[in-house]
Design a protein around this motif. Structure first.
Motif, mmCIF file in Angstrom:
data_model
loop_
_atom_site.group_PDB
_atom_site.id
_atom_site.type_symbol
_atom_site.label_atom_id
_atom_site.label_comp_id
_atom_site.label_asym_id
_atom_site.label_seq_id
_atom_site.Cartn_x
_atom_site.Cartn_y
_atom_site.Cartn_z
ATOM 1 N N ALA A 1 -13.022 12.272 54.274
ATOM 2 C CA ALA A 1 -12.311 10.994 54.153
ATOM 3 C C ALA A 1 -13.309 9.861 53.872
ATOM 4 O O ALA A 1 -13.035 8.975 53.053
ATOM 5 C CB ALA A 1 -11.516 10.703 55.421
ATOM 6 N N GLY A 2 -14.450 9.906 54.528
ATOM 7 C CA GLY A 2 -15.492 8.899 54.300
ATOM 8 C C GLY A 2 -16.041 8.978 52.895
ATOM 9 O O GLY A 2 -16.207 7.955 52.214
ATOM 10 N N THR B 1 -17.519 13.127 57.086
ATOM 11 C CA THR B 1 -16.121 13.450 56.799
ATOM 12 C C THR B 1 -15.819 13.319 55.317
ATOM 13 O O THR B 1 -16.392 12.475 54.617
ATOM 14 C CB THR B 1 -15.156 12.523 57.574
ATOM 15 O OG1 THR B 1 -15.309 11.189 57.096
ATOM 16 C CG2 THR B 1 -15.410 12.579 59.070
ATOM 17 N N SER C 1 -10.440 11.523 45.183
ATOM 18 C CA SER C 1 -9.273 11.955 45.951
ATOM 19 C C SER C 1 -9.676 12.924 47.061
ATOM 20 O O SER C 1 -10.479 13.843 46.841
ATOM 21 C CB SER C 1 -8.278 12.613 44.990
ATOM 22 O OG SER C 1 -7.606 13.678 45.572
ATOM 23 N N LEU C 2 -9.101 12.710 48.244
ATOM 24 C CA LEU C 2 -9.400 13.565 49.391
ATOM 25 C C LEU C 2 -9.009 15.016 49.127
ATOM 26 O O LEU C 2 -9.768 15.937 49.431
ATOM 27 C CB LEU C 2 -8.685 13.041 50.640
ATOM 28 C CG LEU C 2 -8.906 13.824 51.922
ATOM 29 C CD1 LEU C 2 -10.373 13.921 52.283
ATOM 30 C CD2 LEU C 2 -8.117 13.188 53.060
ATOM 31 N N ASP D 1 -23.775 11.830 48.492
ATOM 32 C CA ASP D 1 -23.235 11.037 49.587
ATOM 33 C C ASP D 1 -23.444 11.766 50.915
ATOM 34 O O ASP D 1 -23.923 11.179 51.891
ATOM 35 C CB ASP D 1 -21.748 10.759 49.332
ATOM 36 C CG ASP D 1 -21.139 9.801 50.332
ATOM 37 O OD1 ASP D 1 -21.035 10.166 51.527
ATOM 38 O OD2 ASP D 1 -20.741 8.687 49.930
ATOM 39 N N SER E 1 -14.529 10.251 50.335
ATOM 40 C CA SER E 1 -13.419 9.853 49.462
ATOM 41 C C SER E 1 -13.359 8.337 49.326
ATOM 42 O O SER E 1 -13.253 7.804 48.216
ATOM 43 C CB SER E 1 -12.102 10.383 50.031
ATOM 44 O OG SER E 1 -11.001 9.885 49.315
ATOM 45 N N GLN E 2 -13.456 7.657 50.442
ATOM 46 C CA GLN E 2 -13.369 6.198 50.443
ATOM 47 C C GLN E 2 -14.567 5.572 49.734
ATOM 48 O O GLN E 2 -14.405 4.672 48.909
ATOM 49 C CB GLN E 2 -13.288 5.697 51.882
ATOM 50 C CG GLN E 2 -13.052 4.213 51.994
ATOM 51 C CD GLN E 2 -12.888 3.787 53.449
ATOM 52 O OE1 GLN E 2 -13.403 4.436 54.362
ATOM 53 N NE2 GLN E 2 -12.169 2.707 53.659
ATOM 54 N N ARG E 3 -15.771 6.042 50.037
ATOM 55 C CA ARG E 3 -16.984 5.450 49.451
ATOM 56 C C ARG E 3 -17.102 5.729 47.963
ATOM 57 O O ARG E 3 -17.565 4.880 47.204
ATOM 58 C CB ARG E 3 -18.230 5.978 50.171
ATOM 59 C CG ARG E 3 -18.440 5.403 51.552
ATOM 60 C CD ARG E 3 -19.762 5.842 52.145
ATOM 61 N NE ARG E 3 -19.833 7.281 52.354
ATOM 62 C CZ ARG E 3 -19.405 7.906 53.455
ATOM 63 N NH1 ARG E 3 -18.873 7.212 54.446
ATOM 64 N NH2 ARG E 3 -19.513 9.209 53.577
ATOM 65 N N GLN E 4 -16.702 6.928 47.526
ATOM 66 C CA GLN E 4 -16.937 7.336 46.142
ATOM 67 C C GLN E 4 -15.695 7.241 45.261
ATOM 68 O O GLN E 4 -15.782 7.481 44.051
ATOM 69 C CB GLN E 4 -17.490 8.759 46.101
ATOM 70 C CG GLN E 4 -18.765 8.951 46.893
ATOM 71 C CD GLN E 4 -19.864 7.985 46.503
ATOM 72 O OE1 GLN E 4 -19.996 7.586 45.345
ATOM 73 N NE2 GLN E 4 -20.667 7.557 47.479
ATOM 74 N N GLY E 5 -14.553 6.944 45.848
ATOM 75 C CA GLY E 5 -13.335 6.821 45.056
ATOM 76 C C GLY E 5 -12.869 8.152 44.480
ATOM 77 O O GLY E 5 -12.373 8.214 43.358
#
Length: 160
Positions: free
Chosen positions: A29-30, A27, A38-39, A16, A32-36
């Motif tokens: 956070a990005g 980031t 945990s941050l 990613d 984390s969101q795209r790949q599911g």
């Protein structure tokens, strides 16, 4: 060898990052969101990747992570080893004391060489696959999965 979630997530996150770093620092956070993922888990993984000089952090507004080396110079083995993923199919960690109990304490099992050879082959394979290879695979898959849009020209109908 069992590749655990730690190794899988680290490789996924690195793909990613490599796919997006041309747009600037990426980031967590990005990712984390795209790949599911945990941050907080990503923060742990990227701390290890940074210590192994695979990624570098950029602080401040617009900060995030970049690759510390070119993607062709980072192998899957580098990533997995950096996050402390064991690459060992032997039961003894390569110490040749496979039977650690009873009369056979400290004795090598009959299949030790088989698993030790498998370890070497796995490391060789993972060391032959670069992050750039994985990014290119993802780009090829994305291109294959894009729907084909057929645009028809509208004809003007003029009353005669």
């Amino acid at each position: 060898m069992r590749l655990t979630t730690k190794g899988r997530f680290a490789v996924t996150a690195m793909i990613d990052l490599a796919m997006r770093q041309h747009q600037g620092p990426v980031t967590l956070a990005g990712i984390s969101q795209r790949q599911g993922i945990s941050l907080s888990y990503l923060e742990q993984l990227f701390g290890k990747l940074r210590r192994h000089e695979i990624v570098e952090s950029v602080r401040g507004p617009g900060g995030g992570y970049n690759l510390a080396r070119r993607s062709e110079d980072i192998t899957v083995a580098d990533i997995i080893i950096a996050v402390d993923e064991p690459l060992d199919a032997t039961q003894c960690g390569g110490k040749q004391n496979c039977h650690g109990d009873g009369e056979s304490h400290g004795v090598r099992c009959m299949t030790h060489d088989l698993w030790a050879t498998l370890n070497a082959k796995m490391v060789d394979y993972l060391d032959s696959v670069s992050l750039k290879d994985l990014v290119e695979q993802q780009k090829d898959k994305a291109a294959e999965n894009k729907p084909v849009v057929v645009v028809q020209q509208q004809r003007s109908h003029q009353a005669a």
